[in-house]
Write a protein that holds these residues in place. Structure first.
Motif, PDB file in Angstrom:
ATOM      1  N   GLU A 108       0.913  -1.105  -0.126  1.00  0.00           N
ATOM      2  CA  GLU A 108       0.135   0.168   0.092  1.00  0.00           C
ATOM      3  C   GLU A 108       0.907   1.283  -0.058  1.00  0.00           C
ATOM      4  O   GLU A 108       0.464   2.296  -0.629  1.00  0.00           O
ATOM      5  N   GLU A 109       1.809   1.274   0.858  1.00  0.00           N
ATOM      6  CA  GLU A 109       2.943   2.213   0.876  1.00  0.00           C
ATOM      7  C   GLU A 109       3.413   2.825  -0.406  1.00  0.00           C
ATOM      8  O   GLU A 109       4.097   3.706  -0.611  1.00  0.00           O
ATOM      9  N   HIS A 110       3.557   1.931  -1.550  1.00  0.00           N
ATOM     10  CA  HIS A 110       4.111   2.172  -2.631  1.00  0.00           C
ATOM     11  C   HIS A 110       3.075   2.667  -3.591  1.00  0.00           C
ATOM     12  O   HIS A 110       3.533   2.853  -4.724  1.00  0.00           O
ATOM     13  N   SER A 111       1.821   2.855  -3.332  1.00  0.00           N
ATOM     14  CA  SER A 111       1.036   3.520  -4.403  1.00  0.00           C
ATOM     15  C   SER A 111       0.805   4.924  -4.323  1.00  0.00           C
ATOM     16  O   SER A 111       1.335   5.868  -3.539  1.00  0.00           O
ATOM     17  N   ASN A 112       0.235   5.356  -5.685  1.00  0.00           N
ATOM     18  CA  ASN A 112       0.270   6.634  -6.057  1.00  0.00           C
ATOM     19  C   ASN A 112      -1.281   7.172  -5.781  1.00  0.00           C
ATOM     20  O   ASN A 112      -2.159   6.540  -5.598  1.00  0.00           O
TER      21      ASN A 112
END
Lengths: 145, 145, 145, 145
Positions: A48-52
């Motif tokens: 999740e933390e890698h999403s834009n």
């Protein structure tokens, strides 16, 4: 000393292993690899933390993973040092949280000083990113760019 | 809802502000910007966690910051959506932990559908990264790539 | 009306054929191609006039040939119109006067509007140039960039 | 021995001059230049023979002119030898037969071995092409890539 990252802790197949010593890659990833002869095969399970903004995986994350893959092509998976000179990327399709991203490096030429590597990153058997890199080998740290 | 990031908390000059809504950028950064007419000016203070094996700032971090800068050129600093099509980078010189990285976007053309932006990233008045991007404007989300 | 270029007049294997209608390509080349499904295969025999200061084939000639190859991937070898948006190249090794240059296009994605193609150019079974392109399909000439 | 190309014979302003010795560039061009300190300024007047299917100037021609411009940034306008490692281009807008194309090279770094140059090509005060290059200086011809 870096902690040992295990692929199974990140839902990555067990044939991949961790390349220790790069703080940024461990913070963004971790990423995993094995060598298929001279050609790197890499893996990464984005979270999740890698999403834009679009809820897809951020291009910067994908480029970092592509750079990791390319540099393994330059080092041959060994601890030889290298520095990326240029990295070009095309964002072919989106990737999503939870996808298993698989990178394929193709070493076109590993010269005395420069290495040319192309990379494809797949998600669900579809190309999501294409990249090409020129990487400088730093065997002798006194060499100047 | 994202927390409000304040430039002063990250040792970034107060004229820069945060662009909310991108999880990955906030996790890697945070990054800050202001618009100089159509041209984005961006700032980022990298930390220990952004460093690579050479103890310099990881190329993936720099590319993520360049992509952030380029996309602001496409959106004009507004909340218009966009997707990077291609991003090319040259790593001109190393950047270090604690450097204030300053990005300059130059919008070459902002067309109906595609935007062309070049970026330079400076550390200590020296270019560390050059990038160029093609970005698709997504004003109508039903548009297909 | 263009003259008909025949591969045998240029010492190019007979399975390749000419794509008519591009003045610049005919003046620089001529270049020849066939389609392997969606993927173009191209051929070109450079002459003395294509050489640079080093007596190797000029990068501009190689890039023109790579662009030709990439655009055939976008058009599928048909007379559909297209415009190159970006083309990135790495010069992996030199090519020489008289070498048979063989181009291989790999269509990564042929979308509604954009096509992503990678290209390798070989001389004597060795990669001399790698390229990647984003190409816009111009099926409706009223579409704006 | 190359013939002397004169800018006035090609409707190019007289402050530009010819860089002798490159057969391919003379056949495609001729191109002309002067140095603004370390930064090359180049000129070229494309003709009918440089046009593509769309009746605009072929991308290969523009890339060749961009490469010429970038290499002058590497050589400093002197007869020092160089070899392009990578060249990336974005085709920002079309150029037409008879336009005076003006190239601007910006040398970002001229290192011991590698030179980083960005290029813009203008037609009628509008950017038509953006490029960036990594070029290897070949001061000692025995150096290996």
């Amino acid at each position: 000393m870096q902690p040992a990252f295990k692929p199974e802790d990140y839902d990555v197949p067990a044939e991949y292993r961790h390349w220790p010593g790069d703080t940024a890659e461990d913070n963004i990833g971790p990423f995993f690899f094995y060598m298929d002869g001279p050609h790197p095969r890499t893996a990464f399970r984005p979270r999740e933390e890698h999403s834009n903004t679009h809820r897809t995986i951020h291009g910067g994350i994908l480029m970092t993973f592509a750079d990791y893959t390319a540099c393994l092509g330059a080092s041959g998976g060994e601890q030889e040092s290298s520095a990326t000179i240029s990295l070009n990327t095309e964002f072919v399709a989106p990737a999503h949280v939870g996808d298993l991203l698989l990178g394929e490096g193709e070493v076109l030429r590993r010269g005395h000083s420069l290495v040319f590597v192309r990379v494809k990153v797949y998600a669900k058997h579809r190309v999501v990113l294409a990249a090409s890199a020129v990487i400088k080998r730093l065997r002798d740290r006194s060499e100047k760019k």
